[in-house]
Design a protein around this motif. Structure first.
Motif, mmCIF file in Angstrom:
data_model
loop_
_atom_site.group_PDB
_atom_site.id
_atom_site.type_symbol
_atom_site.label_atom_id
_atom_site.label_comp_id
_atom_site.label_asym_id
_atom_site.label_seq_id
_atom_site.Cartn_x
_atom_site.Cartn_y
_atom_site.Cartn_z
ATOM 1 N N GLU A 104 16.744 38.918 42.340
ATOM 2 C CA GLU A 104 16.449 37.572 42.839
ATOM 3 C C GLU A 104 17.721 36.726 42.855
ATOM 4 O OE1 GLU A 104 14.122 35.205 40.156
ATOM 5 O OE2 GLU A 104 14.504 36.592 38.514
ATOM 6 N N VAL A 105 17.679 35.659 43.649
ATOM 7 C CA VAL A 105 18.818 34.772 43.806
ATOM 8 C C VAL A 105 18.449 33.416 43.231
ATOM 9 C CG1 VAL A 105 20.294 33.613 45.481
ATOM 10 C CG2 VAL A 105 19.650 35.998 45.834
ATOM 11 N N VAL A 106 19.356 32.812 42.420
ATOM 12 C CA VAL A 106 19.040 31.520 41.808
ATOM 13 C C VAL A 106 20.143 30.518 42.109
ATOM 14 C CG1 VAL A 106 17.687 32.490 39.917
ATOM 15 C CG2 VAL A 106 20.161 32.207 39.642
ATOM 16 N N SER A 107 19.786 29.258 41.991
ATOM 17 C CA SER A 107 20.792 28.203 42.004
ATOM 18 C C SER A 107 21.303 28.067 40.567
ATOM 19 C CB SER A 107 20.169 26.899 42.475
ATOM 20 O OG SER A 107 20.839 25.809 41.885
ATOM 21 N N ILE A 108 22.606 28.266 40.384
ATOM 22 C CA ILE A 108 23.142 28.321 39.016
ATOM 23 C C ILE A 108 22.830 27.040 38.257
ATOM 24 C CG2 ILE A 108 25.242 28.508 37.627
ATOM 25 C CD1 ILE A 108 26.400 30.345 39.691
ATOM 26 N N THR A 109 23.135 25.885 38.857
ATOM 27 C CA THR A 109 22.973 24.628 38.130
ATOM 28 C C THR A 109 21.525 24.417 37.697
ATOM 29 O OG1 THR A 109 22.885 23.610 40.310
ATOM 30 C CG2 THR A 109 24.937 23.364 39.064
ATOM 31 N N ARG A 110 20.582 24.673 38.626
ATOM 32 C CA ARG A 110 19.177 24.448 38.266
ATOM 33 C C ARG A 110 18.699 25.469 37.230
ATOM 34 N NH1 ARG A 110 15.912 23.774 43.610
ATOM 35 N NH2 ARG A 110 17.941 23.775 44.617
ATOM 36 N N PHE A 111 19.160 26.689 37.396
ATOM 37 C CA PHE A 111 18.774 27.760 36.481
ATOM 38 C C PHE A 111 19.249 27.438 35.055
ATOM 39 C CE2 PHE A 111 19.223 32.462 35.249
ATOM 40 C CZ PHE A 111 17.863 32.611 35.054
ATOM 41 N N LEU A 112 20.507 27.021 34.922
ATOM 42 C CA LEU A 112 21.050 26.720 33.595
ATOM 43 C C LEU A 112 20.342 25.526 32.979
ATOM 44 C CD1 LEU A 112 24.904 27.173 34.138
ATOM 45 C CD2 LEU A 112 23.284 28.793 33.168
ATOM 46 N N ALA A 113 20.090 24.497 33.809
ATOM 47 C CA ALA A 113 19.488 23.272 33.280
ATOM 48 C C ALA A 113 18.064 23.530 32.798
ATOM 49 C CB ALA A 113 19.501 22.187 34.346
ATOM 50 N N SER A 114 17.315 24.367 33.533
ATOM 51 C CA SER A 114 15.913 24.563 33.190
ATOM 52 C C SER A 114 15.721 25.552 32.044
ATOM 53 C CB SER A 114 15.151 25.053 34.429
ATOM 54 O OG SER A 114 15.680 26.295 34.830
ATOM 55 N N THR A 115 16.805 26.212 31.610
ATOM 56 C CA THR A 115 16.606 27.244 30.592
ATOM 57 C C THR A 115 17.362 26.957 29.292
ATOM 58 O OG1 THR A 115 18.412 28.449 31.625
ATOM 59 C CG2 THR A 115 16.184 29.143 32.200
#
Lengths: 366, 457
Positions: free
Chosen positions: A302-313
């Protein structure tokens, strides 16, 4: 006669040093060794032109202190007054300018390479490791596959684990697994201390080591706060096929005795459109690789947006307090996403599966 | 004081005293005993063995040492720090004491300065021994980055070596001229040529004396900041890394103080040996050992204070990681070394000096031996404990030097001793000219005072 010989040889040595200075300057594109050699040449020239015979007025031998005859003819240092000294210094300074310029000038005139324009956008490689999905390969009953794939892909010598899976104690009961590659710091302590720029940061934010430059002083190993640097203590035990490869800084094959190695972040693979070995091999797809500039990363599925992925986790970086600014981010966890109980501890040992290693190589332990 | 002939007023006339001094200084160059050759043979043998070990290391790589990835520096770096430290003997004795006009130091300056040069060369050699790629040594000059602490070290040590060679040579010029004149008719050609070249036409004219004094004056001031910078940047090799044990602002000062401390101790040992071997009792008196013993005790106090500062400020808070360091140093793996250093190396010497009955040459030399052993051990555990503390969750590594490392280390000590042994055969071991000058000045003062006393009566 004898004096003439001395003077001639001094002139010859001065000329030799002058030519050597030019050659070294051209070869290394650096003014420092050339200047040192020029200085030597200048001193010899000065010695060769030194006058013999008459003494300066102040040092005239008097009746009390005759110049003993067994000393041979008295040597008189050339008398330099302030003005001459300043003039000579100015002369030397004049040499400096052209010397710095000549190599570049020649290169432009003779070699005339086309100038490479930087790409419009420079990739900023980063890695995200989702610890929720890492069970140290307990479920597949194998040594950590990221480490194995890295070793096999890079033909890494035993006992180097460029990405090593450590087992950390949790606050309560049990453990978590922590796959640890080089953190590719943006304020890299290793690069800061290297005396010869053998380890350096690329514009893409990757820290590399040039094994053709490394002098083996190991101060980078003392400086690295993540224990991510490995030394070739002897002739490295690599598979024989590694010896056939043409050396490349981004691949580090073949390994060289007496130099430091580490995870290189596989920018060559990513540029060619493939994910690094460790990510391809992860059975749980726990590792993401991507570009901060484009804000995108992938684990191969899968492909993620780094900034959103880091912030939400609630992502974190190792030893953030040291100010090293790593390019490797971690998402807290202990393998719960793949059903691992934290109390189930232990992982299998890494193996180096070479059937034949380079002749004459030595094995050592970490 | 009965034994001191040299510095008591109203002794034999100046010329006689000077003849005596010159004879003593020439002594080593005249007689060469079988024991001397025995010593040189032994040292050469040890050095040869060390060279063989180094050959093995170059052939097989650093895998023949006990160092590995986690403890990647060992006794080579210990030797580097230790010997660069020893080299501070010369600076303290000849520069600081010269600046403060302490004339008692004159007979020992030459030895101190020579220890400086030899120790620096030996110490610098151990960095090369530690390199994984000694064939690429020149890269430091060609590709050197000024941002790297290693390049600071190369610069500082090279500057210090140059300065101390000059500082050894300058005050020796008149003495070399004295050797030149003495040996003129009856020595080998090359030896005569050596002294003639090195003496630079010294004829003791007023102009030459004035130039020499000025040159020495500049050098003695210049060499102090250089020496301080040297061991400061040596400590920064460690303090510039992100290791908890080395993360200390006191490190530069701590290393410089330790350097001077071990420098004095080495000077005392070398003095005692040369005094015995070449009958210098008339010049190296009880007083010299006593004063150096006091200096040693004073530096011990400084070192104790530095240790308290360092360990109490970190130990009181005991941050995470600090506990591991304290445990391995005070009670676990390194405790024997640490307590030996603390008790034998730091507390014993001032205790020796505090008891009046102990203030004898023998005792002071024993104290000096303890100081050197203690300081070597301190350098060792500073290097190794700092690297041993785990950075991530793995078991702490262990380090034990191999025969190769011990052999090269022994070779290093042999090289140090050999260079001093050979030096005394060729160069004046005492600053004859300066001693005579000072004696003259003293006699003049005494004459004057006795003359005025005579007028009054």
């Amino acid at each position: 006669m004898k004096r003439m010989k001395v003077i001639t040889s001094l002139f010859a040595m001065a000329a030799f040093l002058g030519v050597a200075a030019l050659a070294v300057g051209l070869h290394t594109h650096s003014a420092t060794p050339a200047l040192v050699l020029m200085g030597g040449a200048w001193v010899l020239w000065f010695a060769a032109t030194m006058k013999r015979g008459a003494r300066p007025a102040g040092a005239m031998p008097t009746a009390d202190t005759p110049h003993p005859s067994y000393l041979g003819p008295a040597i008189t240092a050339r008398v330099i007054d302030r003005r001459t000294a300043i003039r000579l210094l100015g002369f030397s300074a004049l040499f400096y300018g052209p010397f710095r310029g000549i190599p570049g000038l020649l290169e432009r005139l003779v070699i005339a390479q086309p100038t490479q324009l930087p790409p419009a956008r420079i990739r900023q490689w980063a890695m995200i490791i989702d610890l929720r999905s890492c069970d140290g390969c307990q479920s597949v009953e194998s040594p950590p596959r990221c480490t194995q794939a890295c070793i096999e892909g890079h033909l890494a010598p035993e006992p180097m684990q460029w990405i090593e899976v450590f087992e950390d104690e949790l606050e309560g009961d049990g453990t978590r697994f922590l796959p640890t590659p080089c953190q590719h710091c943006q304020n890299p302590p290793c690069v800061n201390v290297c005396p010869v720029a053998a380890t350096f940061s690329t514009p893409e934010g990757v820290v590399l080591i040039d094994q053709d430059r490394c002098i083996g002083c190991r101060i980078c190993m003392a400086a690295c706060p993540y224990d991510r640097r490995f030394f070739n203590w002897g002739d490295p035990p690599v598979p024989t096929e590694a010896l056939l490869a043409e050396y490349d800084v981004e691949a580090q094959v073949p390994a060289r005795k007496g130099t430091v190695m580490k995870c290189d972040f596989c920018p060559d693979m990513v540029r060619a459109g493939a994910l690094p070995y460790c990510i391809q091999a992860c059975p749980n797809r726990a590792i993401y690789y991507g570009d901060l500039e484009e804000d995108i990363a992938s684990n191969g599925r899968e492909v993620v947006s780094i900034t959103r992925f880091l912030a939400s986790t609630d992502a974190f970086r190792l030893k953030e307090e040291l100010g090293t600014q790593p390019r490797v981010f971690y998402i807290p966890g202990h393998g719960e996403a793949v059903g691992r109980e934290p109390t189930r501890t232990g992982r299998m040992r890494t193996v180096w599966p070479w059937s034949r290693v380079a002749p004459g190589s030595r094995r050592w332990s970490r | 004081m009965v034994t001191s002939g040299a510095w008591e007023p109203q002794m034999e006339p100046l010329t006689e005293w000077q003849d005596q001094l010159e004879e003593t200084t020439l002594g080593p160059t005249r007689r060469t005993s079988a024991r001397y050759f025995g010593l040189v043979g032994f040292l050469v043998a040890v050095l040869g063995w060390g060279s063989y070990a180094y050959y093995v290391q170059v052939r097989d790589g650093l895998v023949v040492t006990g160092m590995r990835d986690r403890i990647s520096w060992g006794i080579y770096i210990t030797m580097f720090v230790f010997f660069i430290g020893i080299s501070h003997a010369g600076t303290l004795i000849s520069a600081i004491l010269r600046v403060s006009n302490a004339t008692w130091r004159t007979p020992i300056t030459r030895m101190a300065e020579f220890i400086t040069v030899v120790a620096l060369s030996t110490g610098a050699l151990f960095v090369i021994v530690d390199l994984g790629r000694p064939d690429r040594l020149g890269y430091v000059l060609v590709y050197g980055r000024w941002q790297s602490p290693i390049v600071w070290d190369v610069t500082a040590v090279a500057t210090y070596l140059t300065a101390s060679l000059i500082y050894l040579y300058l005050p020796m010029i008149p003495d070399l001229a004295f050797f030149r004149d003495r040996f003129a008719p009856r020595t080998s050609v090359w030896r005569h040529r050596l002294y003639r070249t090195l003496a630079l036409d010294w004829a003791e004219t007023e102009q030459q004396k004035a130039s020499l004094r000025r040159a020495i004056g500049v050098m003695m001031i210049l060499i102090i900041p250089i020496a301080v910078s040297v061991h400061t940047v040596v400590s920064w090799i460690f303090a510039m890394t992100l290791r908890e044990a080395w993360n200390s602002t006191i490190f530069g000062f701590f290393f410089v103080a330790g350097a001077i401390y071990s420098g004095i101790a080495t000077l005392i040992i070398v003095m005692a040996i040369l005094r015995k071997a070449y009958h210098l009792e008339g010049y190296l008196t009880n007083r010299h050992f006593l004063y150096l013993g006091y200096l040693l005790a004073a530096m011990a106090a400084v070192m104790i204070y530095a240790n308290i500062s360092e360990y109490v400020t970190t130990g009181f808070k005991l941050e995470e990681g600090g506990e591991f360091l304290f445990r391995q140093l005070f009670v676990a793996e390194f405790a024997p070394y640490f307590w030996f250093y603390l008790i034998g190396g730091l507390f014993l010497p001032p205790i020796f000096m505090a008891v009046k009955r102990m203030r004898r040459i023998g005792t002071i030399v024993i104290a000096a031996v303890f100081v050197d052993l203690g300081m070597w051990v301190e350098r060792y555990f500073i290097v190794v404990t700092g690297l041993r503390a785990p950075l991530l969750s793995y078991e702490p590594a262990s380090y034990a030097p191999t025969w190769v490392e011990w052999s090269i280390t022994a070779g290093g000590f042999a090289l140090f001793a050999l260079l001093i042994t050979v030096f005394v055969k060729f160069f004046p071991i005492m600053a004859v000219w300066e001693m005579v000058e000072e004696r003259k000045a003293m006699t003049a003062v005494l004459d004057e005072s006795s003359a005025t006393a005579g007028e009054r009566s």
